[in-house]
Structures are given as structure tokens and as C-alpha cells.
Design a protein around this motif. Structure first.
Motif, PDB file in Angstrom:
ATOM      1  N   ALA A 238      21.404  28.401   2.610  1.00 27.91           N
ATOM      2  CA  ALA A 238      22.448  28.694   3.586  1.00 27.91           C
ATOM      3  C   ALA A 238      21.887  29.529   4.728  1.00 27.91           C
ATOM      4  CB  ALA A 238      23.596  29.426   2.904  1.00 27.91           C
ATOM      5  N   ALA A 239      21.056  30.537   4.376  1.00 25.64           N
ATOM      6  CA  ALA A 239      20.481  31.408   5.396  1.00 25.64           C
ATOM      7  C   ALA A 239      19.598  30.602   6.347  1.00 25.64           C
ATOM      8  CB  ALA A 239      19.681  32.522   4.733  1.00 25.64           C
ATOM      9  N   VAL A 240      18.806  29.696   5.788  1.00 27.22           N
ATOM     10  CA  VAL A 240      17.922  28.872   6.618  1.00 27.22           C
ATOM     11  C   VAL A 240      18.744  28.000   7.569  1.00 27.22           C
ATOM     12  CG1 VAL A 240      16.319  26.927   6.552  1.00 27.22           C
ATOM     13  CG2 VAL A 240      15.979  28.878   5.030  1.00 27.22           C
ATOM     14  N   LYS A 241      19.824  27.417   7.012  1.00 21.08           N
ATOM     15  CA  LYS A 241      20.680  26.588   7.856  1.00 21.08           C
ATOM     16  C   LYS A 241      21.264  27.399   9.006  1.00 21.08           C
ATOM     17  CE  LYS A 241      22.472  22.900   4.958  1.00 21.08           C
ATOM     18  NZ  LYS A 241      23.565  22.541   4.054  1.00 21.08           N
ATOM     19  N   PHE A 242      21.685  28.621   8.678  1.00 22.36           N
ATOM     20  CA  PHE A 242      22.280  29.485   9.694  1.00 22.36           C
ATOM     21  C   PHE A 242      21.247  29.813  10.781  1.00 22.36           C
ATOM     22  CE2 PHE A 242      23.982  33.797  10.990  1.00 22.36           C
ATOM     23  CZ  PHE A 242      25.061  33.285  11.691  1.00 22.36           C
ATOM     24  N   LEU A 243      20.020  30.102  10.353  1.00 21.94           N
ATOM     25  CA  LEU A 243      18.956  30.406  11.326  1.00 21.94           C
ATOM     26  C   LEU A 243      18.641  29.188  12.197  1.00 21.94           C
ATOM     27  CD1 LEU A 243      16.135  32.632   9.829  1.00 21.94           C
ATOM     28  CD2 LEU A 243      17.987  33.188  11.383  1.00 21.94           C
ATOM     29  N   GLN A 244      18.620  28.034  11.568  1.00 17.86           N
ATOM     30  CA  GLN A 244      18.350  26.818  12.349  1.00 17.86           C
ATOM     31  C   GLN A 244      19.441  26.592  13.382  1.00 17.86           C
ATOM     32  OE1 GLN A 244      17.846  24.131   9.035  1.00 17.86           O
ATOM     33  NE2 GLN A 244      15.662  23.884   9.486  1.00 17.86           N
ATOM     34  N   PHE A 245      20.670  26.885  12.949  1.00 15.95           N
ATOM     35  CA  PHE A 245      21.801  26.745  13.867  1.00 15.95           C
ATOM     36  C   PHE A 245      21.659  27.717  15.043  1.00 15.95           C
ATOM     37  CE2 PHE A 245      26.124  28.366  14.926  1.00 15.95           C
ATOM     38  CZ  PHE A 245      26.589  27.243  15.570  1.00 15.95           C
ATOM     39  N   LEU A 246      21.247  28.951  14.744  1.00 15.34           N
ATOM     40  CA  LEU A 246      21.130  29.959  15.808  1.00 15.34           C
ATOM     41  C   LEU A 246      19.988  29.665  16.780  1.00 15.34           C
ATOM     42  CD1 LEU A 246      21.805  33.366  14.025  1.00 15.34           C
ATOM     43  CD2 LEU A 246      23.326  32.062  15.505  1.00 15.34           C
ATOM     44  N   THR A 247      19.061  28.776  16.387  1.00 17.74           N
ATOM     45  CA  THR A 247      17.953  28.477  17.287  1.00 17.74           C
ATOM     46  C   THR A 247      18.064  27.079  17.895  1.00 17.74           C
ATOM     47  OG1 THR A 247      16.672  27.932  15.312  1.00 17.74           O
ATOM     48  CG2 THR A 247      16.264  30.066  16.302  1.00 17.74           C
ATOM     49  N   THR A 248      19.271  26.505  17.855  1.00 17.66           N
ATOM     50  CA  THR A 248      19.425  25.204  18.516  1.00 17.66           C
ATOM     51  C   THR A 248      19.488  25.394  20.031  1.00 17.66           C
ATOM     52  OG1 THR A 248      21.813  25.411  18.273  1.00 17.66           O
ATOM     53  CG2 THR A 248      20.678  24.089  16.625  1.00 17.66           C
ATOM     54  N   ASP A 249      19.170  24.340  20.759  1.00 21.67           N
ATOM     55  CA  ASP A 249      19.185  24.403  22.223  1.00 21.67           C
ATOM     56  C   ASP A 249      20.554  24.797  22.747  1.00 21.67           C
ATOM     57  OD1 ASP A 249      16.747  23.424  21.738  1.00 21.67           O
ATOM     58  OD2 ASP A 249      16.929  21.570  22.906  1.00 21.67           O
ATOM     59  N   GLU A 250      21.574  24.277  22.086  1.00 18.03           N
ATOM     60  CA  GLU A 250      22.928  24.507  22.573  1.00 18.03           C
ATOM     61  C   GLU A 250      23.298  25.989  22.466  1.00 18.03           C
ATOM     62  OE1 GLU A 250      26.138  23.201  20.189  1.00 18.03           O
ATOM     63  OE2 GLU A 250      27.474  24.036  21.701  1.00 18.03           O
ATOM     64  N   VAL A 251      22.974  26.582  21.318  1.00 22.49           N
ATOM     65  CA  VAL A 251      23.284  28.002  21.139  1.00 22.49           C
ATOM     66  C   VAL A 251      22.516  28.834  22.165  1.00 22.49           C
ATOM     67  CG1 VAL A 251      23.038  29.963  19.569  1.00 22.49           C
ATOM     68  CG2 VAL A 251      23.916  27.793  18.717  1.00 22.49           C
ATOM     69  N   MET A 252      21.271  28.449  22.437  1.00 23.68           N
ATOM     70  CA  MET A 252      20.468  29.192  23.404  1.00 23.68           C
ATOM     71  C   MET A 252      21.107  29.164  24.794  1.00 23.68           C
ATOM     72  SD  MET A 252      16.540  28.469  22.412  1.00 23.68           S
ATOM     73  CE  MET A 252      15.927  28.952  20.804  1.00 23.68           C
ATOM     74  N   GLU A 253      21.629  28.001  25.169  1.00 24.89           N
ATOM     75  CA  GLU A 253      22.267  27.915  26.485  1.00 24.89           C
ATOM     76  C   GLU A 253      23.524  28.764  26.540  1.00 24.89           C
ATOM     77  OE1 GLU A 253      22.811  24.144  28.231  1.00 24.89           O
ATOM     78  OE2 GLU A 253      20.714  23.533  27.995  1.00 24.89           O
ATOM     79  N   ARG A 254      24.285  28.736  25.452  1.00 24.53           N
ATOM     80  CA  ARG A 254      25.501  29.563  25.439  1.00 24.53           C
ATOM     81  C   ARG A 254      25.153  31.033  25.434  1.00 24.53           C
ATOM     82  NH1 ARG A 254      29.311  27.172  20.933  1.00 24.53           N
ATOM     83  NH2 ARG A 254      30.463  29.089  21.346  1.00 24.53           N
ATOM     84  N   TRP A 255      24.043  31.347  24.758  1.00 22.42           N
ATOM     85  CA  TRP A 255      23.607  32.749  24.709  1.00 22.42           C
ATOM     86  C   TRP A 255      23.317  33.262  26.125  1.00 22.42           C
ATOM     87  CZ3 TRP A 255      23.721  35.053  19.956  1.00 22.42           C
ATOM     88  CH2 TRP A 255      23.260  36.368  19.887  1.00 22.42           C
ATOM     89  N   LEU A 256      22.689  32.405  26.916  1.00 26.07           N
ATOM     90  CA  LEU A 256      22.394  32.796  28.299  1.00 26.07           C
ATOM     91  C   LEU A 256      23.686  32.949  29.097  1.00 26.07           C
ATOM     92  CD1 LEU A 256      20.409  33.227  30.667  1.00 26.07           C
ATOM     93  CD2 LEU A 256      20.549  30.783  31.086  1.00 26.07           C
ATOM     94  N   ASP A 257      24.596  31.992  28.935  1.00 24.91           N
ATOM     95  CA  ASP A 257      25.837  32.033  29.715  1.00 24.91           C
ATOM     96  C   ASP A 257      26.664  33.276  29.392  1.00 24.91           C
ATOM     97  OD1 ASP A 257      25.187  29.719  30.928  1.00 24.91           O
ATOM     98  OD2 ASP A 257      26.345  28.422  29.595  1.00 24.91           O
ATOM     99  N   GLU A 258      26.734  33.606  28.106  1.00 28.20           N
ATOM    100  CA  GLU A 258      27.670  34.663  27.738  1.00 28.20           C
ATOM    101  C   GLU A 258      27.033  36.029  27.586  1.00 28.20           C
ATOM    102  OE1 GLU A 258      30.568  33.564  24.805  1.00 28.20           O
ATOM    103  OE2 GLU A 258      30.387  31.466  25.400  1.00 28.20           O
ATOM    104  N   ILE A 259      25.740  36.081  27.299  1.00 26.80           N
ATOM    105  CA  ILE A 259      25.121  37.385  27.095  1.00 26.80           C
ATOM    106  C   ILE A 259      24.087  37.698  28.169  1.00 26.80           C
ATOM    107  CG2 ILE A 259      23.662  38.712  25.492  1.00 26.80           C
ATOM    108  CD1 ILE A 259      25.290  36.985  23.347  1.00 26.80           C
ATOM    109  N   GLY A 260      23.509  36.637  28.746  1.00 23.34           N
ATOM    110  CA  GLY A 260      22.543  36.873  29.812  1.00 23.34           C
ATOM    111  C   GLY A 260      21.129  37.007  29.299  1.00 23.34           C
ATOM    112  N   GLU A 261      20.902  36.735  28.012  1.00 29.66           N
ATOM    113  CA  GLU A 261      19.524  36.750  27.528  1.00 29.66           C
ATOM    114  C   GLU A 261      18.939  35.349  27.659  1.00 29.66           C
ATOM    115  OE1 GLU A 261      19.097  40.441  24.465  1.00 29.66           O
ATOM    116  OE2 GLU A 261      19.683  38.531  23.611  1.00 29.66           O
TER     117      GLU A 261
END
Lengths: 451, 317
Positions: free
Chosen positions: A348-371
Motif C-alpha cells: 500500500a505504501a509503495v502504491k501511495f508513493l507511486q501515486f505521489l510521483t505521477t506526472d499529474e500530481v506533480m503538475e497539481r503540486w506546482l499549481d497549488e503549492i508552487g513547488e
């Protein structure tokens, strides 16, 4: 009679003690069983059901408290749980100041997160303590990490293993006040690009009153904030210097004259040029935000603060002014899996980490947090490179450096100390620099000796 | 003993409690109640304060990076490392400066204010309130107000420049910063000292002063020979409290007022408590931090014993 009374009293006390002892015991028991109940009910369901049906696995995620991150992670968890019905993620946050303390306090108690968010500079210490387990190579193959992510991610590669993986990274760039540029007769759309220009501009932007006291600093200058990073990971490399040896055991700052040159250049702002002052309007961020400093070297994480505060002037960002080479400092928060996690929880932890490193999450991270996205393919898209604010940070990513810290706070203190020696004790920059290299090397020697 | 115990244990269980009950008079049962009430805080104290204190002594002999499960025994190594650590020595020295200047400043000025307040008849209440307000103000707020006052381009430097004195570094200066922090702490603790001294002064019987006047003593003589000796227990109390206060509470002020929030510049304001915190929660060397805590404990113990023995001479007239 009196003696008898005494006996009664003593006995009563003993009884009471015993009773209290019993009470506190049972209290303790019930307390632990409560807590145990919580965790064991979590574990119980997870263990029981993973053994049986494999239905619900609960993992716990820890990060420090930063409003926009908390909000986004909450949203992401919801989506993740929807996509993975068998997994529940519990999200816990702590204030940044107390983050390490809270983690440390939970270790002896044998409790804590399954997935934890750590600053990359803390990772070596956590790895040494046996707190983390390496990322499973089948889920995170090394060649994939190395080809997809920016090279700075190698800062968390220790003993041939990756221990954590970031969603987003940050870099330093030059923030400048367009209004003050125009006022000083400088073109607000052509910020300084070289070391010499930076000095010229900051001199033009400095104002002093009749008593020769600084009224407006051309350059905000704060070694304890981003200043030490600017020197260590940007100026040093820009002058052609080197950071660490390949085995990360030796500080190479003094192996070429570039190190001292960078150190002197950095110190010249408050000394020779007189365009900056430490703690000017308490700190660099405040000074820049209130329009008392015309330029500042700061991180992409400051964009949000500046946008929210909406200072009453126009500002812009530019890549760090360079000398012979380009370089900037980068840093990141990254997620790792703690050492006790195994079986269904690990999956489960690995799946969660994989989810957090998807391209889509990265783009949202930039939009909402600015990183900034940690993957090259996501970060170096035209829409980001041409962005008026983020562009400067993005284009520097390919050549950004993340220093391998063995002890972030002590290494920072040593740079501050070197600056203080020059500014307050009239020690020559050469001597202070030599001391800095020597003392930092000692920290590294100490670190490697204990491994 | 064992026999009596068994007999007494069975007492409450005996079928005829009436006779037994009469053995506990009202007064005795009252004591029983009072003692059992007092026991609860004692148990709390033992588990929450005393046991961790002893544990600290234990950790002082171990190497423990707070995150790792192992705590290998290293003997006196932590103490040797501290003895060789220049920052630790500096923190000891600074703590001494804090105590000497802080406590003496606090006691002298507090006593002076109390003596002055005793002489006036009007607006006594107003003055007492004014002097006491800083004591009940948040330390963090006070620290930051002083920090801004002493800023490079703050109001105090502005004033100095206007009267022709060059601006000072103040909190940025390794020579001045510690005294500014001490000054802030003294200012803040004055109200407390004033109240203690006012109470002490009230307790000195008027007739001593009258007798002294009859003997032709002037105010200085009265102060030296009557006020000061009779105020001695109060002074000892305030010195002891003040010293411990300066050792412990200096933490918040130093963290909020020093330029790098960690006892800077160049460790010139670092105190032993600040250093202990840094060792424990910045560098995670719990062993070193515990060893430093034990040393701090011994210092506090020594100061207290010294002050009790030397300063608390009794004067009787």
C-alpha cells in the motif's frame, strides 16, 4: 494508643499507595490498551483482513504542517483511496519547528508513520538510525529514477539505495522589485545576468541618508536564510569551484581558488560595496516585501507568500546571475517508507508513493503549492519554462545542485560563523574561509567515522 | 510489625467496625485525608519529574542519537567531550554572566523601586501596576519589541545618530548582545522583585526605625543597619529565585532575541539551556544533552546550597 494510630496511618498510606499504584497501573493499562486498541484495531483489521480477504489496509502518512500542502494531500488521499478501495491513508501533520522532535519522540514508543515526508538534508541521519527502508527496486528502478528525475535527487542515494523520492523540488532565483528598478533608471525587464552586473545594479539601487545609514538596500543579504545556500551551491560552482568529492567524504571548496573567490564575492556585498546589511528590517524576506531591499536571492517556495501578501509594487524573478558557469541551489522534501513496514502495508505504501510521483500530481503540486516538478519531462514543458514567475526557477533545474548535508543545522551555523568572524571580528576572509572548510570537513569526518 | 500489620489489615474487615471506628478520632481521620490528598501530587511528581530526572543521569553515560533504538554505554565520554567543547564552555561562561549581572541588577533596582514606592503616598497603586505589567506580559512579545527597538535602523540607533553618536550593532554585536538580553530580562522581572521587596519592607517593624532615629541615625545608617539586615531573608529568596530564573527562563529570551535564534552572534549569547536544547533537538545527541543537563543540575544545586548557607544569616534585634 498513639502507636496504634500510627500503624493505622502507615497502613492506610500503604494501602492507598497500593490502590493508587493499582489505579495508575490499570490507568496505564487502559491507556495503552486504548492506544493499542487504536493501532491494533488498525493493524488488526489490516492484518486480519489482509490475511483473510485483503480488504482494508491502513497506512499512516506524516508531513509537516503547511496549509496548502495539507489541503492538497487531503484531496490526493481521497482520490487515491477511491482508486484503491482496499487502502486507507491516515494523514498526520506537525508544526515544522517540532517535526523532528515529534518523530523522535514516537520512536522509543514504537509508533509512527508508514510513509514519512522528510527534508532531503535530514535523510542521511534517518538512514543511519535505521528509521527508513530503501525504496523497493522493482517499484522504483534506479535507472528509471536517474533518467526521469533531476540529478539532484541523487542526494538521497546512500549505500547504493534510494531511500526517499520527491514529488517536487525548489530552486533559488533572483527576486527583484521592478518599481525600484524603474526609479533607479534601470530597465525593469532586463535583470542582472552576471556577477558584475549584480554588483552594479545593487550599487545603483542602494540609498543612504545624510548620516550614511542604509535606507534602501540594493541587495537583501542574509546568511542565515538562503544566503548560505546561495554561497554553497550556487556562487561556488559559478566561479568554477567544486563541492564534494565523488565519495562525498571530502569538502573540495578550497581545492581551487574559486571557493575563496565566491566567498569573497558574497561578503563584498555588505563590506566593500556597502549595498547590504545583515538583519536589515529584521530579515531579507521582510526587507524585500516591504520594499526596503531591491533584490533578494530566495527560493521558489517564497512565490506563494509574495503572491498572498501582494506587496504594493511589481516584482519579477530571474535566474541567478552567473560567472563562468551556471548554477543554483536546489532542495526538496521527499517521501520515504519507514523500516518496520512490510507485507500488505508495504504494498500500500509503495502504491501511495507511486501515486505521489505521477506526472499529474506533480503538475497539481506546482499549481497549488508552487513547488517545481521533480521530473524533467514534467518541469521542462514550454508552458512552465515561459511562465513569467516560474520560468526562472524551471530553467535552472537541469544544472541545480543539492549539497549533501551530513548535518544541516551545524553546516549552516558554520557558514554563519565564518561570516560573523569577518564582519564582527575583523578576521580576514582567507582565514575565515579556511576555518569554514576545516570545520565542515570535521563534521564530514565525524559522520563517516560513525558509519 | 508483621503481626500488627496483619491485625490492622483485618481491622476494617472485622464484623464489628463500630469499636474500631472510634479509634480514629475526627482529628486523625482529618490527617488521613490530608495525607492521602498530598500523596497524589507526590506520585505525580515521582513518575513525571523524578523518574525522568534519574533517566537523564543514565542517558548521560550513553551515546544516543534520538532516532536509533540502540543506546550503547560510553562511560564518561560525553562529559569529556563537553569539557573539550568550546561552545559548551562559552555557554557556561555566558550563564555565569547572566546570573551575576542579571540577578544583581534585578535585586538592586527592584529594591530601589520598592524603597521609593514606600516613600510616596499618592499614585502608589498606579506605579505598582506600571512596574508590574512587564512581568505579566508574554516573554516572546517583549523580546520582539526590544529586538525591534535595537534593530540596525531602529528607534534607538536613530536617537543615537541624532545626538551625534555612531549607530551601534547592539544585538548583532558579540560584545553587546548579551547585556541587552540581560537588560530586557531585568526590566521584565522588576515587577516581581518589587512586590517581594515591598512585602519584605512591610514586615520590618516601625519601632526599629524610631529607635534608630532616637539614636540620631541618618537615612543611610537606617538603611544599612536596619533595613538591609532585616530584609536579608527576602533578599536571599529573591536571589535564589532570580538565579534559577536566569538559568532556566533565559531560554525564551535568547531564542527570540539572538540574531540566529540560537545564541548568536558567534555564540556570544548562548546559555547552557539553549545549548542543551540544540544538542538534543538540533543535533540529536541525547547523550551529550543529558550530560550537559546533569552538569546544569549540579550547578543549580551548588548555587542554591551556597546561597542558603552563606546569604541566609539570621539577624535578630
Amino acid at each position: 494508643m498513639k502507636k496504634r494510630f500510627l500503624h493505622v496511618l502507615v497502613l492506610a498510606l500503604i494501602l492507598l499507595l497500593a490502590a493508587c499504584g493499582g489505579d495508575s497501573d490499570t490507568g496505564g493499562d487502559s491507556g495503552t490498551s486504548d492506544n493499542g486498541g487504536d493501532s491494533s484495531s488498525g493493524e488488526g483489521t489490516s492484518d486480519g483482513e489482509s490475511a483473510g480477504e485483503g480488504e482494508i489496509v491502513e497506512i499512516e502518512y506524516w508531513q509537516y504542517h503547511f496549509d496548502s500542502k495539507v489541503k492538497l494531500i487531503d484531496e490526493l488521499i481521497e482520490e487515491f483511496e477511491e482508486a484503491n478501495p482496499g487502502i486507507k491513508v491516515k494523514h498526520t501533520t506537525f508544526p515544522y519547528d517540532q517535526y523532528n522532535e515529534r518523530v523522535a519522540a514516537q520512536v522509543p514508543a514504537g509508533r509512527g508513520p508508514d510513509v514519512i515526508n522528510l527534508f532531503y538534508g535530514w535523510v542521511p541521519r534517518y538512514v543511519d538510525s535505521g528509521y527508513l527502508q530503501p525504496l523497493p527496486q522493482d517499484a522504483f528502478p534506479h535507472d528509471e529514477i536517474e533518467s526521469e528525475f533531476f540529478p539532484m535527487v541523487e542526494a538521497v542515494k546512500l549505500d547504493g539505495e534510494y531511500w526517499t523520492i520527491p514529488t517536487a523540488v525548489r530552486t533559488l532565483a533572483l527576486f527583484y522589485n521592478k518599481d525600484l528598478f524603474a526609479e533607479a533608471g534601470l530597465d525593469p525587464d532586463s535583470p542582472p545576468t552576471t556577477w558584475d552586473e549584480l554588483v552594479e545594479y545593487s550599487i545603483a539601487l542602494t540609498k543612504r541618508d545624510n548620516n550614511n545609514r542604509l535606507q534602501q538596500a540594493g541587495m537583501a543579504w542574509e546568511p542565515s536564510q538562503q544566503g548560505h545556500h546561495w554561497f554553497r551551491d550556487a556562487l561556488l560552482y559559478q566561479a568554477g569551484g567544486q563541492g564534494l568529492s565523488d565519495d562525498r567524504k571530502t569538502i573540495l571548496w578550497d581545492s581551487t581558488p574559486a571557493g575563496l573567490e565566491a566567498f569573497k564575492y558574497w561578503l563584498d556585498f555588505p563590506t566593500t560595496h556597502g549595498v547590504a546589511e545583515r538583519d536589515f528590517y529584521t530579515d531579507d524576506v521582510t526587507a524585500f516585501r516591504t520594499g526596503h531591499a531591491a533584490m533578494n536571492v530566495d527560493g521558489s517556495f517564497r512565490i506563494g507568500t509574495l503572491q498572498n501578501d501582494a506587496p504594493n509594487f511589481e516584482w519579477a524573478t530571474a535566474p541567478l546571475p552567473m560567472k563562468d558557469h551556471r548554477s543554483t541551489q536546489s532542495s526538496f522534501w521527499s517521501n520515504g517508507i519507514t523500516s518496520g513496514v512490510e507485507g500488505a502495508k508495504l504494498d500500500a505504501a509503495v502504491k501511495f508513493l507511486q501515486f505521489l510521483t505521477t506526472d499529474e500530481v506533480m503538475e497539481r503540486w506546482l499549481d497549488e503549492i508552487g513547488e517545481l516538478p521533480a521530473k524533467e519531462s514534467v518541469a521542462l514543458q514550454d508552458k512552465y519554462l515561459n511562465h513569467e514567475i516560474y520560468g526562472a526557477f524551471m530553467e535552472q533545474l537541469p544544472y541545480a545542485n543539492a549539497h549533501f548535508f551530513v548535518d544541516e543545522s551545524q553546516e549552516r551555523d558554520l557558514v554563519i560563523q565564518a561570516v560573523d568572524r569577518v564582519l564582527l571580528q575583523n578576521v580576514s576572509p582567507e582565514e575565515a574561509f579556511e576555518e569554514l572548510v576545516e570545520e565542515t570537513q570535521k563534521l564530514f569526518d565525524n559522520y563517516w567515522a560513525n558509519r | 510489625m508483621a503481626e500488627t500489620t496483619t491485625t490492622t489489615t483485618s481491622q476494617p474487615l472485622k464484623p464489628k467496625p463500630k469499636k474500631r471506628k472510634s479509634r480514629l478520632t475526627l482529628k486523625q481521620s482529618k490527617y488521613l485525608f490530608v495525607y492521602s490528598c498530598l500523596l497524589l501530587p507526590l506520585i505525580f511528581y515521582i513518575t513525571i519529574r523524578f523518574y525522568p530526572t534519574l533517566y537523564t543521569f543514565n542517558i548521560g553515560f550513553r551515546e544516543w542519537n534520538i532516532l536509533s533504538p540502540e543506546k550503547p554505554f560510553v562511560g564518561m565520554e560525553n562529559y569529556v567531550a563537553l569539557a573539550q567543547d568550546p561552545v559548551f564552555r562559552k555557554s557556561l561562561w555566558n550563564t555565569l554572566i547572566f546570573i551575576v549581572f542579571g540577578v544583581s541588577g534585578q535585586v538592586v533596582i527592584g529594591l530601589a523601586i520598592a524603597l521609593l514606592l514606600q516613600r510616596i503616598n499618592k499614585f502608589v497603586g498606579v506605579f505598582r501596576v506600571i512596574y508590574f505589567i512587564p512581568y505579566v506580559t508574554s516573554i516572546v512579545a517583549v523580546s520582539w519589541v526590544f529586538r525591534w527597538l535595537f534593530m540596525n535602523n531602529g528607534i534607538i540607533n536613530e536617537f543615537l545618530v541624532n545626538i551625534g553618536i555612531p549607530p551601534q550593532l547592539f544585538l548583532n554585536s558579540p560584545d553587546q548582545a548579551i547585556y541587552i538580553i540581560i537588560g530586557t530580562m531585568v526590566w521584565q522581572a522588576l515587577g516581581f522583585q518589587m512586590v517581594i521587596f515591598l512585602a519584605g519592607l512591610e514586615n520590618i517593624p516601625k519601632m526599629f526605625y524610631e529607635a534608630a532615629e532616637v539614636d540620631g541615625a541618618n537615612s543611610w545608617h537606617k538603611f544599612k543597619s536596619v533595613t538591609l539586615p532585616l530584609l536579608n531573608p527576602t533578599i536571599v529568596f529573591s536571589v535564589v529565585i532570580g538565579s534559577i530564573n536566569f538559568i532556566q527562563v533565559s531560554f525564551t529570551q535568547v531564542v527570540n532575541m539572538s540574531v540566529n535564534a540560537a545564541g548568536g552572534p558567534l555564540h556570544s549569547t548562548i546559555t547552557i539551556v539553549v545549548y542543551i536544547y540544540q544538542l538534543a533537538f538540533r543535533q540529536y545527541s541525547m547523550g551529550l544533552a543529558s550530560a550537559a543537563t546533569v552538569i546544569l543540575f549540579l550547578i543549580v544545586l551548588a548555587i542554591t546550597i551556597f546561597q542558603m548557607k552563606v546569604l541566609s544569616r539570621k539577624f535578630d534585634y
